[in-house]
Structure formats: C-alpha cells, structure tokens
Design a protein around this motif. Structure first.
Motif, PDB file in Angstrom:
ATOM      1  N   GLU A  54       0.840  -1.124   0.106  1.00 15.32           N
ATOM      2  CA  GLU A  54      -0.213   0.086  -0.071  1.00 15.32           C
ATOM      3  C   GLU A  54       0.709   1.187   0.045  1.00 15.32           C
ATOM      4  N   ASP A  55       2.299   1.060   0.407  1.00 13.05           N
ATOM      5  CA  ASP A  55       2.995   2.238   0.441  1.00 13.05           C
ATOM      6  C   ASP A  55       3.858   2.521  -0.835  1.00 13.05           C
ATOM      7  N   CYS A  56       3.479   1.713  -1.966  1.00 11.93           N
ATOM      8  CA  CYS A  56       4.528   1.760  -3.179  1.00 11.93           C
ATOM      9  C   CYS A  56       4.271   2.889  -3.830  1.00 11.93           C
ATOM     10  N   ARG A  65      -2.408   4.162  -6.787  1.00 10.95           N
ATOM     11  CA  ARG A  65      -3.200   3.745  -5.550  1.00 10.95           C
ATOM     12  C   ARG A  65      -2.992   2.269  -5.352  1.00 10.95           C
ATOM     13  N   VAL A  66      -2.862   1.714  -4.192  1.00 13.22           N
ATOM     14  CA  VAL A  66      -2.961   0.240  -3.908  1.00 13.22           C
ATOM     15  C   VAL A  66      -4.117  -0.076  -2.842  1.00 13.22           C
ATOM     16  N   ARG A  67      -4.802  -1.036  -3.136  1.00 19.96           N
ATOM     17  CA  ARG A  67      -5.796  -1.485  -2.090  1.00 19.96           C
ATOM     18  C   ARG A  67      -5.368  -3.148  -1.995  1.00 19.96           C
ATOM     19  N   LYS A  68      -5.366  -3.333  -0.776  1.00 19.41           N
ATOM     20  CA  LYS A  68      -4.977  -4.921  -0.367  1.00 19.41           C
ATOM     21  C   LYS A  68      -6.200  -5.610  -0.453  1.00 19.41           C
ATOM     22  N   PHE A  74      -3.492  -7.706  -4.453  1.00 15.53           N
ATOM     23  CA  PHE A  74      -3.720  -6.104  -4.248  1.00 15.53           C
ATOM     24  C   PHE A  74      -4.241  -5.778  -5.547  1.00 15.53           C
ATOM     25  N   ALA A  76      -4.093  -2.597  -7.900  1.00 11.24           N
ATOM     26  CA  ALA A  76      -3.409  -1.126  -8.006  1.00 11.24           C
ATOM     27  C   ALA A  76      -3.851  -0.309  -9.375  1.00 11.24           C
TER      28      ALA A  76
END
Length: 160
Positions: A54-56, A65-68, A74, A76
């Motif tokens: 999520e910090d990428c 944006r990244v959502r687990k 994920f 992205a």
C-alpha cells in the motif's frame, strides 16, 4: 512414394515450417530493466518496508493507488502515458529478507497489461543493504529510467 504424394495435397491450415508466422495483430512489446542501489538501513527493515504494498505509490510513481485484497493480492491503479490502468497484483514469492516477487493477473479490465517484478536484498553491513529491482512490463518504454527513479525514491524514503 504414394504416401508422400498424398500429403502434398493435404491442407493443414498452418504455416509452412520455414514460412512467415501468421499475423496476430499488434502485440505490445515487453520491456525489462534492472537497477540497484545501496541504502543505509538493515536488511530486515528494508524487506519489511517493501512488504507494505500500500506504500508503493510513495516511491513507485507509476502506481497511484494500491488496495489490499488479501495477504497475497492487491489492486493497483497505474498511470502511464496519460492513461490509467487498474490491475490485480499477486505476490508470487517471499523469501524473508532476501527476495520478493509479484506479477499482474488478469482481472477482466487490464488483461492485455502485463507486469512483473522482483526485488532482492543483500546485506552490505550491519547497517546497509543493496536493493536490486527488476521490472518487466508492456506498459511502455523508458522502464530503465523509471527503475532508477523508483530506487532513488525508495532510498530517500527508507533513510528518512
């Protein structure tokens, strides 16, 4: 000889062994690049930071944006060449404090957009780590310039 004559007139609907391959349309080119950087942080801390996908976006600027979804998947949002692409990422390999690998998987939206990456960590000393990043994608050229930028961004982030 009778058997050979019989096959001469048979149509197998394939290309001849030495003939050109059939045209399958415009397929995107795959680009691969690799780079490395030394960071002033222990391997354990560097590895843990990379595990937080999520910090990428903080250091990989093409990711917006990244959502687990779960422990290994994920979603992205990527931005390249003024276009946005959403893709599902899957972690394919975890070797604690040594290597982490991922790839995009088809999600129905970006099935033609392929990407894979592997990041390796090597201890330089008690306080230093060599981070090597290799990316492969068909999102567009210039990937070697992006790798260097991503690594410099990561170094700045981990050393703050």
């Amino acid at each position: 000889m009778a058997g050979a004559a019989r096959f001469q007139t048979m149509n197998t609907r394939g290309s001849m062994p030495n003939g050109p391959m059939p045209n399958k349309g415009n397929r995107p080119r795959i680009h691969t690049a690799e780079g490395s950087i030394a960071v002033n942080a222990p391997v354990a801390a560097v590895y843990r930071r990379w595990l937080v996908f999520e910090d990428c976006p903080e250091f990989i600027t093409a990711i917006k944006r990244v959502r687990k979804l779960d422990g290994n998947h994920f979603v992205a949002l990527f931005a390249f060449n003024r276009k946005q692409y959403e893709a599902t990422l899957e972690i394919t390999l975890r070797v604690p404090e040594r290597r982490l690998a991922w790839r995009t998987i088809s999600n129905g939206h970006a099935h033609d957009h392929l990407a894979a990456g592997v990041v390796s960590f090597a201890s330089l000393s008690d306080h230093g780590t060599r981070v090597t990043l290799k990316l492969t994608s068909n999102f567009g050229g210039g990937i070697s310039n992006r790798i260097d930028k991503y690594l410099r961004n990561f170094k700045r982030l981990i050393e703050e």
